[in-house]
Design a protein around this motif. Structure first.
Motif, PDB file in Angstrom:
ATOM      1  N   SER A 203      16.105  36.138  16.575  1.00 47.69           N
ATOM      2  CA  SER A 203      16.785  36.794  16.401  1.00 47.69           C
ATOM      3  C   SER A 203      18.298  35.799  16.613  1.00 47.69           C
ATOM      4  O   SER A 203      17.967  34.518  16.844  1.00 47.69           O
ATOM      5  CB  SER A 203      17.321  37.890  17.438  1.00 47.69           C
ATOM      6  N   LEU A 204      19.307  36.625  16.744  1.00 45.30           N
ATOM      7  CA  LEU A 204      20.859  35.386  16.429  1.00 45.30           C
ATOM      8  C   LEU A 204      20.764  34.793  18.159  1.00 45.30           C
ATOM      9  O   LEU A 204      21.435  33.740  18.472  1.00 45.30           O
ATOM     10  CB  LEU A 204      22.105  36.194  16.193  1.00 45.30           C
ATOM     11  N   ASN A 207      18.221  32.829  18.754  1.00 45.61           N
ATOM     12  CA  ASN A 207      18.320  30.994  18.095  1.00 45.61           C
ATOM     13  C   ASN A 207      19.192  30.398  18.876  1.00 45.61           C
ATOM     14  O   ASN A 207      19.667  29.101  19.098  1.00 45.61           O
ATOM     15  CB  ASN A 207      18.916  31.297  17.132  1.00 45.61           C
ATOM     16  N   THR A 216      13.116  27.859  15.620  1.00 48.25           N
ATOM     17  CA  THR A 216      12.119  28.550  13.919  1.00 48.25           C
ATOM     18  C   THR A 216      11.775  28.004  12.878  1.00 48.25           C
ATOM     19  O   THR A 216      10.467  28.527  12.827  1.00 48.25           O
ATOM     20  CB  THR A 216      14.157  29.589  14.539  1.00 48.25           C
ATOM     21  N   TYR A 220       8.397  30.489  12.777  1.00 46.63           N
ATOM     22  CA  TYR A 220       8.436  31.743  12.315  1.00 46.63           C
ATOM     23  C   TYR A 220       7.293  31.103  11.194  1.00 46.63           C
ATOM     24  O   TYR A 220       7.238  32.366  10.861  1.00 46.63           O
ATOM     25  CB  TYR A 220       9.784  31.495  12.066  1.00 46.63           C
ATOM     26  N   SER A 253      14.842  33.392   8.153  1.00 48.44           N
ATOM     27  CA  SER A 253      14.612  33.932   9.025  1.00 48.44           C
ATOM     28  C   SER A 253      15.780  34.935  10.025  1.00 48.44           C
ATOM     29  O   SER A 253      16.779  34.367   9.878  1.00 48.44           O
ATOM     30  CB  SER A 253      13.801  33.429  10.023  1.00 48.44           C
ATOM     31  N   PRO A 254      15.438  36.117  10.434  1.00 47.41           N
ATOM     32  CA  PRO A 254      17.016  37.276  10.815  1.00 47.41           C
ATOM     33  C   PRO A 254      17.473  36.435  11.844  1.00 47.41           C
ATOM     34  O   PRO A 254      16.855  36.054  12.661  1.00 47.41           O
ATOM     35  CB  PRO A 254      15.936  38.048  11.381  1.00 47.41           C
ATOM     36  N   GLY A 255      18.596  35.792  12.178  1.00 49.67           N
ATOM     37  CA  GLY A 255      19.999  35.308  12.904  1.00 49.67           C
ATOM     38  C   GLY A 255      19.277  33.687  12.845  1.00 49.67           C
ATOM     39  O   GLY A 255      20.533  33.154  13.788  1.00 49.67           O
ATOM     40  N   SER A 259      22.694  31.952  13.612  1.00 52.17           N
ATOM     41  CA  SER A 259      23.039  31.043  14.607  1.00 52.17           C
ATOM     42  C   SER A 259      23.883  29.665  14.498  1.00 52.17           C
ATOM     43  O   SER A 259      24.361  29.210  15.195  1.00 52.17           O
ATOM     44  CB  SER A 259      21.874  30.961  15.758  1.00 52.17           C
TER      45      SER A 259
END
Length: 466
Positions: A203-204, A207, A216, A220, A253-255, A259
């Motif tokens: 997530s943001l 990170n 990450t 991930y 990946s998300p964020g 970041s």
């Protein structure tokens, strides 16, 4: 004069001074050479392992690996260059009397520093392409993935490094050796903080704890659930076999991308803050209490000269007197003597190898680098070359004096438990630290380079002793 014109002038002036500096070309070679000797795919050098096994080498993983080398190991070298290059001396006597905005000047210098750091990254990118051509099958070589992974991991960290340089130049305390120590603490913290997000979903917010940007992409894309495996980076032993790592999934990946971009925004904001809080180079008024404390901490005035005294006779042992003089100059100042006394007393009660020796070495680093920086000043060397003792003899005496300081601080520990091991640590650490300080100060002409290098070596020594 507009803010844009001031920034453009500051940028062009800084870049012109960079291009005339021979140190720039050495900097451009640092990252490629470091990648060649530190990044190994056979389990040697600096390796990245998942549960003790090497990930399969792909173009994206190669780019992330190069980025990790930059963000974890080469940032101190970049800081050393930014703080000791040709732009370290600025015409502040002129700038601080003009109406030019400090924010605009800072942004121009920040942009010049970014150009230089990103030029180093571009050189590393070319080296990464060559490494990929050597170690990857041609059908698996993807130059775009190498470049994307490397720049996404490393570029925000290098830009943040440039912002810290501008921020630290804004305040008198951070312009000094304390700023180097503060950066050292921040660098160690940036490497340790990613442990806080180990096992957490991408997530943001998570990170943003990873300034170095390497958790990450490895976490991930690894097989299994997050937190079920251990990520290791460094000179470690690896087991046979390889782990498949989907690095591109981690990079997208998300964020994660958000970041890295947000860290760049924070870097620019730090430069603006530096312009707002900039403190001119002026002597500030001190209160009576502060003046008294400063007077007490100073070494004190030398004894008054006696005009009627007879001329001094030649010393019977000039070399010994030189060592004594270096010993006194390394430990100049009441605060140094006070801290040395505390460490010496503590060495009688605590374990010398794990506590007293690192404490003594940390104190000595600041004394050694301060005196080495004074002694190796460019214009002073022209004078000392005509003295009775050559500069190399003084440097040898400096090494002996450094070893004598650590031995002196170890005497209470030796009195409690006579041990050859304690004596060897005391003599060896002081001699090595003094030799490194003398060598780097002679090369750089200041105490900055040896201070930063010795702090990094001290961190490794203290960590190993634990």
């Amino acid at each position: 004069m507009s803010a844009l014109a001031i920034s453009a002038s500051s940028l062009s002036t800084s870049l012109a001074r960079y291009w005339r500096s021979w140190g720039l070309w050495l900097l451009l070679l640092v990252a490629p050479i470091g990648a060649r000797y530190m990044l190994r795919i056979d389990g040697g050098g600096v390796v990245i392992a998942i549960d003790g096994q090497l990930p399969e080498m792909t173009s994206a993983f190669l780019g992330v690996s190069l980025g990790i080398v930059v963000t974890t190991l080469l940032l101190p070298i970049g800081w050393l260059y930014l703080r000791s290059n040709t732009n370290r001396r600025q015409p502040w006597q002129v700038e601080e009397t003009t109406a030019a905005s400090r924010i605009s000047i800072g942004l121009g210098r920040f942009a010049a520093d970014c150009v230089v750091m990103l030029a180093m990254l571009a050189a590393l990118t070319a080296a990464g392409w060559f490494l990929g051509w050597l170690i990857l099958p041609w059908q698996d070589l993807n130059l775009a993935e190498i470049t994307f992974a490397l720049w996404l991991v490393a570029a925000p960290s290098l830009i943040g490094l440039c912002a810290l340089r501008i921020l630290f130049d804004a305040r008198p305390l951070l312009r000094s050796g304390f700023g180097d120590f503060a950066y050292f603490v921040l660098w160690i913290t940036s490497i340790a903080m990613p442990a806080a997000i180990a096992g957490k979903p991408a997530s943001l917010g998570a990170n943003m704890f990873d300034f170095a940007g390497f958790v990450t992409p490895l976490q991930y894309g690894a097989p299994g659930e997050a937190g079920d495996f251990a990520i290791s980076i460094g000179g470690i032993q690896v087991e046979p076999g390889h782990v498949y790592l989907d690095v591109m999934a981690g990079l997208t990946s998300p964020g994660y991308i958000e970041s890295r971009l947000l860290w760049i925004v924070i870097a620019v904001a730090l430069v603006v803050v530096a312009g707002v809080i900039y403190k001119p180079h002026r002597a500030k008024r001190r209160s009576a209490g502060a003046a008294w404390l400063g007077a007490w901490l100073r070494p004190g005035a030398p004894p008054r000269a006696m005009i009627s005294a007879p001329p001094a006779r030649r010393a019977l042992s000039g070399a010994f007197n030189l060592i004594v003089a270096e010993f006194r100059l390394i430990g100049a100042g009441r605060i140094f003597i006070l801290l040395a006394a505390i460490i010496a007393i503590a060495s009688y009660f605590v374990d010398f190898r794990s506590i007293a020796s690192p404490a003594a070495l940390l104190l000595l680093i600041f004394g050694l680098t301060a005196h080495a920086g004074r002694s190796e000043a460019r214009h002073l060397l022209s004078l000392t070359r005509v003295a009775a003792f050559a500069p190399m003899q003084r440097r040898a005496a400096f090494v002996f004096a450094g070893s004598a300081w650590t031995t002196l601080l170890a005497l209470p520990a030796l009195a409690r438990t006579p041990s050859f091991e304690v004596l060897s640590y005391a003599v060896g650490t002081g001699a090595v630290a003094a030799a490194v300080a003398a060598l780097l100060a002679a090369i750089s002409g200041s105490g900055f380079a040896p201070r930063l290098v010795l702090l990094i070596l001290w961190y490794g020594y203290s960590s190993y002793s634990g």
